[in-house]
Structure formats: C-alpha cells, structure tokens
Motif scaffolding. Sequence first.
Motif, PDB file in Angstrom:
ATOM      1  N   CYS A  98     -30.194  10.053  15.571  1.00 54.28           N
ATOM      2  CA  CYS A  98     -30.643  10.357  14.215  1.00 54.28           C
ATOM      3  C   CYS A  98     -30.650  11.867  13.983  1.00 54.28           C
ATOM      4  O   CYS A  98     -31.466  12.588  14.566  1.00 54.28           O
ATOM      5  CB  CYS A  98     -32.047   9.798  13.978  1.00 54.28           C
ATOM      6  SG  CYS A  98     -32.213   8.050  14.392  1.00 54.28           S
ATOM      7  N   ASP A  99     -29.737  12.327  13.145  1.00 53.41           N
ATOM      8  CA  ASP A  99     -29.652  13.743  12.796  1.00 53.41           C
ATOM      9  C   ASP A  99     -28.867  13.847  11.496  1.00 53.41           C
ATOM     10  O   ASP A  99     -27.901  13.108  11.292  1.00 53.41           O
ATOM     11  CB  ASP A  99     -28.947  14.537  13.906  1.00 53.41           C
ATOM     12  CG  ASP A  99     -29.172  16.034  13.776  1.00 53.41           C
ATOM     13  OD1 ASP A  99     -28.644  16.635  12.819  1.00 53.41           O
ATOM     14  OD2 ASP A  99     -29.881  16.597  14.621  1.00 53.41           O
ATOM     15  N   ASP A 100     -29.297  14.756  10.616  1.00 54.02           N
ATOM     16  CA  ASP A 100     -28.616  14.842   9.322  1.00 54.02           C
ATOM     17  C   ASP A 100     -27.302  15.607   9.388  1.00 54.02           C
ATOM     18  O   ASP A 100     -26.550  15.621   8.410  1.00 54.02           O
ATOM     19  CB  ASP A 100     -29.538  15.471   8.272  1.00 54.02           C
ATOM     20  CG  ASP A 100     -29.919  16.904   8.592  1.00 54.02           C
ATOM     21  OD1 ASP A 100     -29.937  17.253   9.795  1.00 54.02           O
ATOM     22  OD2 ASP A 100     -30.199  17.676   7.658  1.00 54.02           O
ATOM     23  N   GLN A 101     -27.001  16.237  10.514  1.00 52.98           N
ATOM     24  CA  GLN A 101     -25.741  16.964  10.656  1.00 52.98           C
ATOM     25  C   GLN A 101     -24.722  16.104  11.404  1.00 52.98           C
ATOM     26  O   GLN A 101     -24.931  15.732  12.562  1.00 52.98           O
ATOM     27  CB  GLN A 101     -25.965  18.269  11.408  1.00 52.98           C
ATOM     28  CG  GLN A 101     -26.901  19.233  10.693  1.00 52.98           C
ATOM     29  CD  GLN A 101     -27.045  20.546  11.441  1.00 52.98           C
ATOM     30  OE1 GLN A 101     -26.067  21.127  11.878  1.00 52.98           O
ATOM     31  NE2 GLN A 101     -28.278  21.008  11.575  1.00 52.98           N
ATOM     32  N   GLY A 102     -23.624  15.814  10.717  1.00 53.35           N
ATOM     33  CA  GLY A 102     -22.614  14.952  11.298  1.00 53.35           C
ATOM     34  C   GLY A 102     -22.038  15.476  12.596  1.00 53.35           C
ATOM     35  O   GLY A 102     -21.791  14.704  13.538  1.00 53.35           O
TER      36      GLY A 102
ATOM     37  N   ALA B 145     -27.859   7.541  12.354  1.00 55.98           N
ATOM     38  CA  ALA B 145     -28.543   7.667  11.072  1.00 55.98           C
ATOM     39  C   ALA B 145     -28.553   9.123  10.652  1.00 55.98           C
ATOM     40  O   ALA B 145     -28.733  10.017  11.479  1.00 55.98           O
ATOM     41  CB  ALA B 145     -29.971   7.127  11.165  1.00 55.98           C
ATOM     42  N   GLY B 146     -28.381   9.359   9.351  1.00 56.48           N
ATOM     43  CA  GLY B 146     -28.353  10.726   8.833  1.00 56.48           C
ATOM     44  C   GLY B 146     -29.615  11.137   8.120  1.00 56.48           C
ATOM     45  O   GLY B 146     -29.730  12.266   7.652  1.00 56.48           O
ATOM     46  N   ASP B 147     -30.586  10.229   8.004  1.00 53.21           N
ATOM     47  CA  ASP B 147     -31.878  10.573   7.408  1.00 53.21           C
ATOM     48  C   ASP B 147     -32.957   9.689   8.027  1.00 53.21           C
ATOM     49  O   ASP B 147     -32.668   8.680   8.676  1.00 53.21           O
ATOM     50  CB  ASP B 147     -31.849  10.420   5.883  1.00 53.21           C
ATOM     51  CG  ASP B 147     -31.600   8.988   5.433  1.00 53.21           C
ATOM     52  OD1 ASP B 147     -32.508   8.141   5.600  1.00 53.21           O
ATOM     53  OD2 ASP B 147     -30.506   8.698   4.915  1.00 53.21           O
ATOM     54  N   GLY B 148     -34.205  10.063   7.823  1.00 53.26           N
ATOM     55  CA  GLY B 148     -35.299   9.367   8.473  1.00 53.26           C
ATOM     56  C   GLY B 148     -35.475   7.937   8.014  1.00 53.26           C
ATOM     57  O   GLY B 148     -35.834   7.057   8.808  1.00 53.26           O
ATOM     58  N   GLU B 149     -35.237   7.680   6.750  1.00 57.48           N
ATOM     59  CA  GLU B 149     -35.387   6.316   6.246  1.00 57.48           C
ATOM     60  C   GLU B 149     -34.376   5.385   6.897  1.00 57.48           C
ATOM     61  O   GLU B 149     -34.711   4.262   7.319  1.00 57.48           O
ATOM     62  CB  GLU B 149     -35.228   6.298   4.725  1.00 57.48           C
ATOM     63  CG  GLU B 149     -35.528   4.960   4.092  1.00 57.48           C
ATOM     64  CD  GLU B 149     -35.487   5.038   2.583  1.00 57.48           C
ATOM     65  OE1 GLU B 149     -34.401   4.796   1.995  1.00 57.48           O
ATOM     66  OE2 GLU B 149     -36.536   5.344   1.983  1.00 57.48           O
ATOM     67  N   ALA B 150     -33.122   5.844   6.991  1.00 54.06           N
ATOM     68  CA  ALA B 150     -32.089   5.042   7.653  1.00 54.06           C
ATOM     69  C   ALA B 150     -32.415   4.867   9.129  1.00 54.06           C
ATOM     70  O   ALA B 150     -32.159   3.800   9.711  1.00 54.06           O
ATOM     71  CB  ALA B 150     -30.724   5.706   7.487  1.00 54.06           C
TER      72      ALA B 150
END
Length: 227
Positions: free
Chosen positions: A13-17, A39-44
């Motif tokens: 889980c990290d927002d940076q690809g 996952a790219g955001d906490g909700e996902a």
Amino acid sequence: MTRAEPPIRVLVCDDQGLVRAGYVTIFAAQPDLTVVGEAGDGEAAVELARRLRPDVVVMDIRMPVLDGIAATRLLAGPDVAEPVKVLVVTTFNLDEYVYEALRAGASGFLLKDSPPADLVAGVRTVAAGEALLAPAVTRELIGRFGSRVRTADRATPEPAQPLTAREREVLTLIAAGLSNSEIAAALVISHETVKTYVSRILTKLDLRDRVQAVVFAYRTGIVSTDG
C-alpha cells in the motif's frame, strides 16, 4: 519429506506507483513471499486487506482518501476482532506520525531508505508474529514525542496485575529498543528467561506485542523521555 511452508502473502500500500513497483519487485524475488494485491490509497488498502486477508500489509503513512494511520487503526486497532499485521514504512520527516501508527496497532515500522534486505526481513519478522522496532529509531521517535502523548493519555489505567520490579526493568529495556539477546546480556540472565518475562509483561498489561509495550511504557511514564 517435510511439506514446504506456504509463502507469506503481502499487500503493498503506497500512493506512489514507482514505490509500489519497487516493493513488488523486491518481494517477487523471494521464494517465501508473494504479493497478493496493491493499493494506492488507504481506503483501498482497508478494502483489499479485509477481502484478501494477507499475512502482512506494508503500509505507507501519507496516502490520499484515507491516510495510513487511519487505515492501520481500521485493520489492526484495539477494537478489531481479527486484526491484520501491518508494517508501516515511513521517512524521518514523517516521524511524528510513527508514534500514532504504532498506537493504531502497527506491528512495527521501517524507514523508506532501508535496504531491500531489511524490508524483506521486516516482512518476515512481522509475519512470524514478532514486533519490528529499530532500536535507534525507537529511542529517537518515541523519546521525542512520548511526553506529549503521555500528557494526553493521563487517564491510562493501571494494569490489573502490577508488574514486579524485574518485569518493570525488562519493560524499561524493551522501551529502550533492546532485543531479547541484548536484554539477557544486560541483566545477565538467559535468553529463554527474557522471553518468559516478555510474555508475562504482555499478558499482565493485556498487550499484543513489543510495540504496544513500548507505547505503554512511555505513555504511562514508566520510562522517562528525558533520559
């Protein structure tokens, strides 16, 4: 012939690809690790973790929609019936958030500039049910922010079973970031005896792991933040 252990299932889980791709590459090179999702955001991250039930969630702190601390609390917090193990990966300029991540239920943390071998070892450590605390980072982070958090948490109740003098001594060394081997050497006792003390401390304080023990020690003032 003994049956091979199933691989450790990891959710990244990290927002940076590019960061996620780097983690996936590192984990894919290990025969005992397998990435089951990204996952790219906490909700996902929360949705995927609840659906896939990975062995370890590698969680960034700063993410859109829902940050890593909130996501960790939903997955591993004290009110979660079936918590998921979370390994928080952060940077020093985010250090004031790390304490809150540990309180939210994270099983440990690493710095983002840690070598790949340390990241892999961290996942294995957390998957095995052990807490991961880098001693030097633990002393700096919790020492720096512990007094502020302790002031906010003055209502923390005393444990139902008070700790013995030796148990408090062991807890103090745990909070200082010492490993079981280092505690054994410091107190001139066996490694197995230290493990017994740690187990008793966690049971008496109704704590899940060493991370929570460190948080408890600073929050209640058992360990002083001024040295």
